[in-house]
Design an enzyme around this catalytic site. Structure first.
Site, PDB file in Angstrom:
ATOM      1  N   ASP A   1      -7.824 -36.429 -19.570  1.00  0.00           N
ATOM      2  CA  ASP A   1      -7.168 -35.066 -19.620  1.00  0.00           C
ATOM      3  C   ASP A   1      -7.662 -33.926 -20.807  1.00  0.00           C
ATOM      4  OD1 ASP A   1      -6.004 -36.467 -21.940  1.00  0.00           O
ATOM      5  OD2 ASP A   1      -4.085 -36.021 -21.477  1.00  0.00           O
TER       6      ASP A   1
ATOM      7  N   GLU B   1      -7.361 -33.150 -15.695  1.00  0.00           N
ATOM      8  CA  GLU B   1      -6.077 -33.600 -15.147  1.00  0.00           C
ATOM      9  C   GLU B   1      -5.373 -32.556 -14.517  1.00  0.00           C
ATOM     10  OE1 GLU B   1      -3.133 -36.928 -16.961  1.00  0.00           O
ATOM     11  OE2 GLU B   1      -2.242 -34.974 -17.488  1.00  0.00           O
TER      12      GLU B   1
ATOM     13  N   VAL C   1      -7.020 -26.755 -22.991  1.00  0.00           N
ATOM     14  CA  VAL C   1      -7.894 -27.612 -23.678  1.00  0.00           C
ATOM     15  C   VAL C   1      -7.225 -28.446 -24.577  1.00  0.00           C
ATOM     16  CG1 VAL C   1     -10.260 -28.417 -24.205  1.00  0.00           C
ATOM     17  CG2 VAL C   1      -9.815 -26.437 -22.667  1.00  0.00           C
TER      18      VAL C   1
HETATM   19  P1  GTP Z   1      -1.799 -41.026 -21.424  1.00  0.00           P
HETATM   20  O1  GTP Z   1      -2.240 -39.458 -21.049  1.00  0.00           O
HETATM   21  O2  GTP Z   1      -2.682 -41.647 -22.395  1.00  0.00           O
HETATM   22  O3  GTP Z   1      -0.526 -41.336 -21.380  1.00  0.00           O
HETATM   23  O4  GTP Z   1      -2.142 -41.648 -19.900  1.00  0.00           O
HETATM   24  P2  GTP Z   1      -1.533 -42.104 -18.897  1.00  0.00           P
HETATM   25  O5  GTP Z   1      -2.632 -42.393 -17.802  1.00  0.00           O
HETATM   26  O6  GTP Z   1      -0.530 -42.728 -19.479  1.00  0.00           O
HETATM   27  O7  GTP Z   1      -0.970 -40.650 -18.404  1.00  0.00           O
HETATM   28  P3  GTP Z   1       0.506 -40.280 -17.881  1.00  0.00           P
HETATM   29  O8  GTP Z   1       0.318 -40.227 -16.449  1.00  0.00           O
HETATM   30  O9  GTP Z   1       1.439 -41.443 -18.335  1.00  0.00           O
HETATM   31  O10 GTP Z   1       0.714 -38.801 -18.491  1.00  0.00           O
HETATM   32  C1  GTP Z   1      -0.044 -37.980 -18.824  1.00  0.00           C
HETATM   33  C2  GTP Z   1       0.949 -36.687 -19.052  1.00  0.00           C
HETATM   34  O11 GTP Z   1       1.706 -36.597 -18.209  1.00  0.00           O
HETATM   35  C3  GTP Z   1       1.234 -36.494 -20.626  1.00  0.00           C
HETATM   36  O12 GTP Z   1       0.336 -36.109 -21.379  1.00  0.00           O
HETATM   37  C4  GTP Z   1       2.559 -35.502 -20.122  1.00  0.00           C
HETATM   38  O13 GTP Z   1       1.906 -34.292 -19.983  1.00  0.00           O
HETATM   39  C5  GTP Z   1       2.711 -35.814 -18.897  1.00  0.00           C
HETATM   40  N1  GTP Z   1       3.986 -36.976 -18.821  1.00  0.00           N
HETATM   41  C6  GTP Z   1       3.973 -38.239 -18.602  1.00  0.00           C
HETATM   42  N2  GTP Z   1       5.183 -38.617 -18.645  1.00  0.00           N
HETATM   43  C7  GTP Z   1       5.994 -37.711 -19.283  1.00  0.00           C
HETATM   44  C8  GTP Z   1       7.265 -37.794 -19.577  1.00  0.00           C
HETATM   45  O14 GTP Z   1       8.001 -39.001 -19.568  1.00  0.00           O
HETATM   46  N3  GTP Z   1       7.954 -36.795 -20.062  1.00  0.00           N
HETATM   47  C9  GTP Z   1       7.122 -35.560 -20.116  1.00  0.00           C
HETATM   48  N4  GTP Z   1       7.914 -34.465 -20.318  1.00  0.00           N
HETATM   49  N5  GTP Z   1       5.875 -35.415 -19.579  1.00  0.00           N
HETATM   50  C10 GTP Z   1       5.228 -36.650 -19.399  1.00  0.00           C
END
Ligand code: GTP
Ligand code: MG
Length: 232
Positions: A106, A173, A78
């Site tokens: 998330d 998520e 969480v």
């Molecule tokens: P945010 O959570 O605000 O970034 O929203 P978003 O809609 O952009 O989510 P996104 O799908 O980009 O990614 C959410 C989660 O995926 C992150 O908190 C990470 O756990 C994982 N993640 C996304 N991009 C990366 C990356 O480039 N590298 C790694 N290691 N994890 C990633």
């Protein structure tokens, strides 16, 4: 500024704060918000437990039926209140419980690591077909990896929590990955923070090439799996 002045200034600020607090206590909306904030971690923990239970059941059932489960392992967490507030601010929303519920998907997070890419889509299809899970959004970073090479299937879901006041659908998520994708993401995460979120160009290039290697490995494993299935 002399030490004494600094202390006086702090005292002034403190007095303003105390006055503010007095005013805020009378505010009904604020006490409702505070109540919601207090309940929030418990609600998301419970929702995550419900989701874990569903996935564990699935894993056991799959193993009993096929002698193999597409789920290698699961991990959940969480989000810390501090990270929630930072994300809300980054996204440009005012601090309110409603904004957190609507815009941060998330707070409850689960990662499901699978053996094969095929299993990831099988699981996502299964989630979509269930009545006790609502799939709200799917981001397919496998079909379209991020520019840095990141691959995973992100599924935003809502799960029902039966509470005294009725059913509340709580968001979570789910990140679905293969073992190879998970290995890459863990390494990238370590390097990203080691270099203070600014990867030198050669490191970024090497990571991209490692992501392609991970992708190749996944494809090779899928071919081997097909071969084994045809033999049996
Ligand atoms: P945010 O959570 O605000 O970034 O929203 P978003 O809609 O952009 O989510 P996104 O799908 O980009 O990614 C959410 C989660 O995926 C992150 O908190 C990470 O756990 C994982 N993640 C996304 N991009 C990366 C990356 O480039 N590298 C790694 N290691 N994890 C990633
Ligand atoms: Mg992001």
């Amino acid at each position: 500024m002399k030490e004494q002045d600094r202390r006086m200034l702090t005292l002034d600020q403190l007095q303003v704060h105390v006055q503010d607090l007095g005013r805020l206590e009378l505010n009904e909306e604020l006490s409702r918000q505070l109540d919601e904030f207090k309940k929030m971690p418990a609600l998301y923990h419970l929702a995550l437990k419900e989701l874990e239970n569903k996935v564990e059941t699935l894993k056991t059932e799959w193993k009993m039926r096929d002698g193999y489960s597409p789920i290698e392992h699961i991990k959940s967490r969480v989000k810390e209140p501090k990270s929630i507030l930072q994300k809300l601010e980054r996204k440009g929303y005012a601090l309110s419980f409603e904004n957190i519920e609507t815009h941060i998907h998330d707070i409850a997070g689960m990662r499901i690591v699978c053996a094969f890419v095929k299993d990831i889509y099988r699981l996502a299809d299964h989630f979509s077909a269930r009545e006790d899970i609502r799939v709200l959004e799917i981001k397919d970073y496998i079909a379209q990896p991020k520019p840095n090479g990141y691959q995973s299937l992100h599924v935003i879901v809502a799960v029902p929590l039966i509470l005294l006041d009725g059913t509340k659908w709580v968001k979570a998520e789910i990140q679905l990955r293969t073992l190879a994708m998970d290995f890459w993401a863990s390494m990238e995460h370590i390097l990203y923070y080691k270099y203070d979120k600014q990867l030198p160009a050669h490191v970024a290039d090497e990571l991209k090439s490692a992501a392609r290697a991970a992708d190749e490995l996944d494809k090779k494993m899928l071919r081997l799996r097909r071969e084994i299935l045809e033999l049996s």
